[in-house]
Enzyme design. Structure first.
Site, mmCIF file in Angstrom:
data_model
loop_
_atom_site.group_PDB
_atom_site.id
_atom_site.type_symbol
_atom_site.label_atom_id
_atom_site.label_comp_id
_atom_site.label_asym_id
_atom_site.label_seq_id
_atom_site.Cartn_x
_atom_site.Cartn_y
_atom_site.Cartn_z
ATOM 1 N N CYS A 136 50.479 34.309 40.720
ATOM 2 C CA CYS A 136 51.345 35.486 40.750
ATOM 3 C C CYS A 136 52.533 35.309 39.812
ATOM 4 O O CYS A 136 52.739 36.104 38.891
ATOM 5 C CB CYS A 136 51.835 35.734 42.174
ATOM 6 S SG CYS A 136 52.967 37.136 42.304
ATOM 7 N N GLU A 209 44.085 36.768 43.762
ATOM 8 C CA GLU A 209 44.901 37.669 42.947
ATOM 9 C C GLU A 209 44.021 38.690 42.232
ATOM 10 O O GLU A 209 44.387 39.863 42.114
ATOM 11 C CB GLU A 209 45.720 36.876 41.923
ATOM 12 C CG GLU A 209 47.083 36.441 42.423
ATOM 13 C CD GLU A 209 48.084 37.582 42.454
ATOM 14 O OE1 GLU A 209 47.694 38.763 42.452
ATOM 15 O OE2 GLU A 209 49.288 37.299 42.486
#
Length: 220
Positions: A136, A209
């Site tokens: 992230c 993700e």
């Protein structure tokens, strides 16, 4: 010279590319991403930020010295005092009211990634937590830079231009550089077996993700 963090990315190059060059990212760059998909992403990203704040709270608890405590606290305060407010304002510009954000339920993709990060930190140490957060923190910066290098990117009149500019900007890129340096210094200290375990954490977090991007596309 290959750095320890580069080693993680190269070891899982296919997963990293699937995440950083995902269809969601490509359509966002071209300005063709359906607005309903982006709005769903923005809503879930609000919930993600709340869990992200919890992760930095956990980082404070897992810290071994004052400098690490300060780092975790600074990141926690940045999310709670600044980023959440900015995100609420950005959502409002897309017609999403703060009252609506407060009523949201977490999607499966949001639950999966955020709880994975928290579990990695709870069951491991501070390095495990940072590695789980790396896709992230570092990934968004790399994605924005990659977008700006692509011939198909729409720079004028792109409805997602503000999002791209935010993560490509000097402030966020500085955060990426700082986090990358921190990871490289800590990863250089671990032995091969520990690095392999951390590599698995990185791989799983990267895949989760990518699922976060896919979440919105699955609605369309």
């Amino acid at each position: 010279m290959t750095t320890p963090f580069d080693f993680l990315k190269l070891t899982h190059a296919d997963d990293w590319r699937s995440y950083t060059e995902h269809r969601f990212v490509r359509e966002l760059a071209a300005g063709t991403l359906p607005e309903a998909v982006f709005r769903h992403y923005l809503k879930q990203d609000y919930l993600f930020l709340i869990q992200f704040a919890r992760a930095w709270g956990l980082a404070v608890y897992k810290s071994r010295d004052l400098s690490e405590i300060r780092q975790g606290l600074d990141n926690l305060k940045a999310i709670v005092d600044v980023e959440l407010g900015l995100h609420v304002g950005y959502c409002a510009s897309w017609g999403i009211a703060e009252a609506d954000l407060a009523q949201l339920a977490e999607s499966k993709a949001t639950l999966a990634y955020t709880r994975y990060v928290l579990d990695a930190g709870m069951s491991g140490d501070l390095l495990d937590l940072h590695v789980a957060l790396a896709p992230c923190i570092i990934g968004y910066g790399e994605i924005a830079s990659w977008i700006n290098q692509q011939a198909f990117t729409r720079h004028d009149g792109n409805p997602y231009g503000e999002w791209i500019d935010m993560y490509a900007g000097d402030e966020y890129q500085g955060l990426v550089a700082s986090e990358t340096q921190w990871l490289n210094e800590r990863l250089a200290e671990v032995d091969a077996s520990r690095l392999q375990r951390l590599s698995t954490v990185f791989r799983d977090a990267t895949r989760l993700e990518a699922d976060f991007w896919q979440m919105g596309l699955d609605l369309s």
